[in-house]
Scaffold this motif. Structure first.
Motif, PDB file in Angstrom:
ATOM      1  N   PRO A 175       0.831  -1.209   0.000  1.00  0.00           N
ATOM      2  CA  PRO A 175       0.000   0.000   0.000  1.00  0.00           C
ATOM      3  C   PRO A 175       0.863   1.256   0.000  1.00  0.00           C
ATOM      4  CG  PRO A 175      -0.653  -1.530   1.747  1.00  0.00           C
ATOM      5  CD  PRO A 175       0.667  -1.990   1.224  1.00  0.00           C
ATOM      6  N   VAL A 176       0.347   2.316  -0.617  1.00  0.00           N
ATOM      7  CA  VAL A 176       1.091   3.573  -0.696  1.00  0.00           C
ATOM      8  C   VAL A 176       0.207   4.732  -0.270  1.00  0.00           C
ATOM      9  CG1 VAL A 176       2.356   5.168  -2.185  1.00  0.00           C
ATOM     10  CG2 VAL A 176       2.515   2.706  -2.588  1.00  0.00           C
ATOM     11  N   GLY A 177       0.687   5.482   0.718  1.00  0.00           N
ATOM     12  CA  GLY A 177       0.070   6.742   1.111  1.00  0.00           C
ATOM     13  C   GLY A 177       1.073   7.841   0.877  1.00  0.00           C
ATOM     14  N   THR A 203      -5.104   4.366  -3.355  1.00  0.00           N
ATOM     15  CA  THR A 203      -6.515   4.571  -3.623  1.00  0.00           C
ATOM     16  C   THR A 203      -6.645   5.613  -4.731  1.00  0.00           C
ATOM     17  OG1 THR A 203      -8.564   5.542  -2.772  1.00  0.00           O
ATOM     18  CG2 THR A 203      -6.554   6.154  -1.633  1.00  0.00           C
ATOM     19  N   ALA A 204      -7.545   5.358  -5.671  1.00  0.00           N
ATOM     20  CA  ALA A 204      -7.752   6.293  -6.780  1.00  0.00           C
ATOM     21  C   ALA A 204      -8.296   7.634  -6.297  1.00  0.00           C
ATOM     22  CB  ALA A 204      -8.708   5.681  -7.802  1.00  0.00           C
ATOM     23  N   ARG A 205      -8.848   7.650  -5.075  1.00  0.00           N
ATOM     24  CA  ARG A 205      -9.389   8.897  -4.538  1.00  0.00           C
ATOM     25  C   ARG A 205      -8.289   9.897  -4.175  1.00  0.00           C
ATOM     26  NH1 ARG A 205     -14.727   8.245  -2.261  1.00  0.00           N
ATOM     27  NH2 ARG A 205     -15.938   7.252  -3.923  1.00  0.00           N
ATOM     28  N   LEU A 206      -7.098   9.405  -3.779  1.00  0.00           N
ATOM     29  CA  LEU A 206      -6.001  10.297  -3.404  1.00  0.00           C
ATOM     30  C   LEU A 206      -4.663   9.746  -3.925  1.00  0.00           C
ATOM     31  CD1 LEU A 206      -7.912  10.500  -0.379  1.00  0.00           C
ATOM     32  CD2 LEU A 206      -6.401  12.479  -0.477  1.00  0.00           C
ATOM     33  N   ALA A 223      -8.707  16.479  -1.790  1.00  0.00           N
ATOM     34  CA  ALA A 223      -9.157  15.543  -0.767  1.00  0.00           C
ATOM     35  C   ALA A 223     -10.418  14.830  -1.230  1.00  0.00           C
ATOM     36  CB  ALA A 223      -9.424  16.279   0.545  1.00  0.00           C
ATOM     37  N   GLY A 224     -10.595  13.614  -0.766  1.00  0.00           N
ATOM     38  CA  GLY A 224     -11.794  12.863  -1.090  1.00  0.00           C
ATOM     39  C   GLY A 224     -12.002  11.755  -0.075  1.00  0.00           C
ATOM     40  N   ILE A 231      -4.208   5.539   4.176  1.00  0.00           N
ATOM     41  CA  ILE A 231      -3.307   6.046   3.139  1.00  0.00           C
ATOM     42  C   ILE A 231      -3.909   7.277   2.460  1.00  0.00           C
ATOM     43  CG2 ILE A 231      -2.077   3.890   2.710  1.00  0.00           C
ATOM     44  CD1 ILE A 231      -3.938   3.383   0.346  1.00  0.00           C
ATOM     45  N   ALA A 232      -4.827   7.939   3.147  1.00  0.00           N
ATOM     46  CA  ALA A 232      -5.484   9.127   2.592  1.00  0.00           C
ATOM     47  C   ALA A 232      -4.598  10.346   2.814  1.00  0.00           C
ATOM     48  CB  ALA A 232      -6.851   9.325   3.231  1.00  0.00           C
ATOM     49  N   VAL A 233      -3.532  10.429   2.040  1.00  0.00           N
ATOM     50  CA  VAL A 233      -2.543  11.497   2.165  1.00  0.00           C
ATOM     51  C   VAL A 233      -2.598  12.365   0.910  1.00  0.00           C
ATOM     52  CG1 VAL A 233      -0.083  12.022   2.370  1.00  0.00           C
ATOM     53  CG2 VAL A 233      -1.064  10.085   3.622  1.00  0.00           C
ATOM     54  N   ARG A 234      -2.763  13.666   1.099  1.00  0.00           N
ATOM     55  CA  ARG A 234      -2.903  14.561  -0.052  1.00  0.00           C
ATOM     56  C   ARG A 234      -1.564  14.938  -0.683  1.00  0.00           C
ATOM     57  NH1 ARG A 234      -6.782  19.455   1.363  1.00  0.00           N
ATOM     58  NH2 ARG A 234      -6.524  19.752  -0.893  1.00  0.00           N
ATOM     59  N   THR A 235      -0.477  14.857   0.090  1.00  0.00           N
ATOM     60  CA  THR A 235       0.832  15.247  -0.429  1.00  0.00           C
ATOM     61  C   THR A 235       1.865  14.206  -0.030  1.00  0.00           C
ATOM     62  OG1 THR A 235       0.218  17.571  -0.083  1.00  0.00           O
ATOM     63  CG2 THR A 235       2.535  17.098  -0.572  1.00  0.00           C
TER      64      THR A 235
END
Length: 402
Positions: A175-177, A203-206, A223-224, A231-235
């Motif tokens: 997994p990648v965040g 995730t395709a969301r971020l 953001a989404g 892994i919901a990281v914006r940067t």
């Protein structure tokens, strides 16, 4: 930049306090994907994810003065628990900043591990900026969840374990965040056994790492909401992007329904609970997104801190997707006994009614009619087709509610 020597030093440093999670072969997943699949079960760590590896390595490199001042971290949950648990175990004051959307299971666990928790912001990035400001005010040590060399080295110890546990691996899917895990693992694997392919899944969301690679530097993505909050990281990280550029062979994305399906597959097929971020690696393989066939593949189940309410919704939606839950709207004549006739048809094909809703005023029904929404459990798509066929041969008018 992180080196193999730094990762080996981290392994020696954290070894006495970190569980060496098992690498288990799955016949079911091997059959489904056309590869030989091994699951690296980091969801079995004390705090439920791999994150405590990096957190502990950073804590163990702190000076006595730094320990006295305490630590501050920002996290959507797993890094928070790792920092809280290992800092508290060593008598170090710890404050964790978490976004307001943090799942309750992760929030409660972080507090139970002894941390002072501050809820702030609508996402991880907002909480992180506020936490960094507070750490400067207090002169406390800020432990970044991924953009820190000692944290990256700690996560990289997973790569050393995988090579030792199975020297015949062809591919490792991760997994990648923000990139701390895949950056450290990629360095450990490529510097120790360059023939092993390292594949990252977002995730395709971020897709912040894909965006960073496309621009050659970290950039902020929109953001989404996502099941993979871990892994919901914006940067992506300044330190991690060069590692990914150097050591990662492929980067793919998965959609939300694909993540949910992978969670359900792990739960039913492997009796393993994975959170969204912990299931993205398997999701990519189940959807054949990496293009591998006939390979020995290690799949990292990176965490298992899944909220039970979310799990219930995932199970229900998975049953709908697989045809094991069928919902119909049936138009019935509104007189005694009409419902008995409908249930008799359903009973003959052995479907199980789990929910009904009776309505006389909506959905365009006549004055002498009613609309009945009926939800049934079936054995799968073939059985659901039998139910629909039986009802089509009866006198009832109905439609499937998608």
């Amino acid at each position: 930049m992180v080196t193999l020597q730094a990762i080996e030093a981290a392994a020696a440093r954290i070894g006495p306090s970190i569980y060496e999670s098992p690498l288990v072969h799955s016949r079911t997943l091997s059959r489904l994907t056309g590869n030989t699949i091994f699951l690296k079960l980091e969801n079995l760590q004390m705090t439920g994810s791999f994150k405590e590896r990096g957190a502990l390595n950073r804590i163990l490199t702190m000076t006595e003065e730094e320990r006295r001042r305490g630590v501050i971290a920002a996290s959507a949950g797993n890094h928070a628990q790792g920092v809280a648990y290992h800092a508290t175990q060593r008598g170090i004051p710890v404050q964790i900043w978490m976004p307001r959307s943090t799942p309750l299971v992760k929030l409660s666990a972080t507090r139970n591990h002894g941390a002072d928790v501050v809820l702030y912001g609508d996402n991880y990035d907002e909480a992180c900026r506020a936490a960094m400001d507070r750490s400067r005010e207090r002169q406390a040590t800020f432990i970044h969840p991924f953009d820190d060399d000692e944290v990256i080295a700690g996560q990289g110890t997973l790569g050393l374990e995988l090579l030792r546990q199975n020297p015949t691996l062809d591919v490792i899917v991760v997994p990648v965040g923000g990139g701390g895990l895949i950056g450290g693992l990629g360095c450990a694997v490529k510097e120790g056994a360059s023939a092993v392919e390292v594949v990252g899944v977002q995730t395709a969301r971020l897709p912040s790492m894909s965006a960073a690679l496309g621009h050659g530097t970290p950039v902020e993505v929109s953001a989404g909401p996502t099941l993979a909050d871990g892994i919901a990281v914006r940067t992506a990280g300044v330190r991690t992007v060069p590692l990914v550029q150097q050591y990662v062979d492929q980067l793919v994305t998965v959609e939300e329904d694909e993540i949910a399906a992978a969670i359900l597959t792990l739960l039913e097929g492997e009796k393993t609970v994975a959170e969204g971020a912990g299931a993205v690696a398997l999701a990519a393989l189940l959807q054949a997104k990496t293009g591998h066939q006939g390979k020995n593949i290690a799949v990292l189940v990176s965490g298992g801190n899944l909220d039970v309410n979310l799990l219930a919704r995932i199970i229900e939606r998975g049953m709908v997707r697989d045809g094991r839950r069928l919902r119909l709207r049936v138009r019935l004549p509104d007189y005694p006994g009409s419902l008995e006739g409908l249930t008799s048809v359903i009973a003959k094909v052995s479907a199980n009614i789990v929910e009904t809703s009776y309505n006389r005023a909506h959905y365009g029904v006549g004055l002498n009619e009613a609309a009945l929404d009926v939800t049934m459990e079936t054995r799968g798509r073939e059985h659901a087709s039998e139910v629909l066929s039986a009802l089509s041969g009866s006198r009832y008018e109905f439609s499937v509610i998608e």
